[in-house]
Design an enzyme around this catalytic site. Structure first.
Site, PDB file in Angstrom:
ATOM      1  N   HIS A  91       0.842  -1.194   0.000  1.00  0.00           N
ATOM      2  CA  HIS A  91       0.000   0.000   0.000  1.00  0.00           C
ATOM      3  C   HIS A  91       0.882   1.249   0.000  1.00  0.00           C
ATOM      4  CE1 HIS A  91      -3.854  -2.084   1.685  1.00  0.00           C
ATOM      5  NE2 HIS A  91      -3.388  -2.648   0.596  1.00  0.00           N
ATOM      6  N   GLU A 129       0.880   3.867   1.892  1.00  0.00           N
ATOM      7  CA  GLU A 129       1.354   4.244   3.221  1.00  0.00           C
ATOM      8  C   GLU A 129       2.578   3.421   3.618  1.00  0.00           C
ATOM      9  OE1 GLU A 129      -1.699   3.219   2.179  1.00  0.00           O
ATOM     10  OE2 GLU A 129      -3.124   3.531   3.797  1.00  0.00           O
ATOM     11  N   CYS A 188      -5.821   0.981   5.719  1.00  0.00           N
ATOM     12  CA  CYS A 188      -6.353  -0.296   6.187  1.00  0.00           C
ATOM     13  C   CYS A 188      -5.776  -0.558   7.584  1.00  0.00           C
ATOM     14  CB  CYS A 188      -5.955  -1.416   5.219  1.00  0.00           C
ATOM     15  SG  CYS A 188      -4.184  -1.798   5.239  1.00  0.00           S
ATOM     16  N   CYS A 190      -1.823  -1.036   7.562  1.00  0.00           N
ATOM     17  CA  CYS A 190      -1.093   0.230   7.418  1.00  0.00           C
ATOM     18  C   CYS A 190      -1.260   1.084   8.672  1.00  0.00           C
ATOM     19  CB  CYS A 190      -1.558   0.981   6.176  1.00  0.00           C
ATOM     20  SG  CYS A 190      -0.977   0.211   4.639  1.00  0.00           S
TER      21      CYS A 190
END
Length: 146
Positions: free
Chosen positions: A76, A78, A104, A107
């Site tokens: 992801h 992040e 999410c 993260c």
């Protein structure tokens, strides 16, 4: 600990909008077809890291399999931004994360451990456990619509 909060709320709002717009532009670097996500880490008014969703370094740039399902090893935005700053001489303690989609839960765990104190996002992720975890950890969460 220094944070990116500006004493003038209107000025802070303008900074938030501009950094989120920059994260949107950064998301365009992603090869993912289903969703392109961009992230910027900002500390003391400086961008200290950036990231977008994609495969790990050295892997093919296809995020989805033949059935259009995201491959399990796609990182992801992040996570990419946090790991990128970890490889630098900087750190994310007290920083603000600007991300185009809310984090999410995985993260969010990284955000907490990285010492990030604020998360500003544009779109909601399909699940909200990540936001709930951030709020439980006392991290300021701001939803901005551009």
């Amino acid at each position: 600990m220094k944070t990116d909060k500006h004493p003038n709320p209107e000025k802070q709002h303008q900074f938030d909008l501009h950094y989120l717009e920059m994260a949107q532009i950064w998301a365009k670097n992603s090869y993912c077809k289903r969703r392109q996500v961009g992230a910027l880490l900002v500390k003391d008014r400086m961008i200290i890291s950036d990231g977008y969703n994609g495969t790990p370094s050295g892997f093919e740039n296809n995020c989805e399999d033949v059935n259009h399902v995201t491959k399990p090893y796609v990182l992801h935005a992040e996570a990419n931004a946090i790991t990128k700053v970890a490889k630098s001489n900087n750190n994310s303690e007290g920083a603000t994360l600007y991300v185009t989609t809310s984090p999410c839960i995985e993260c969010s765990k990284l955000i907490i451990q990285a010492g990030i104190v604020r998360v500003v996002y544009q779109h909601h992720y399909s699940k909200n456990e990540g936001l709930q975890l951030l709020e439980r950890a006392g991290i300021e969460v701001v939803h901005l619509k551009l």
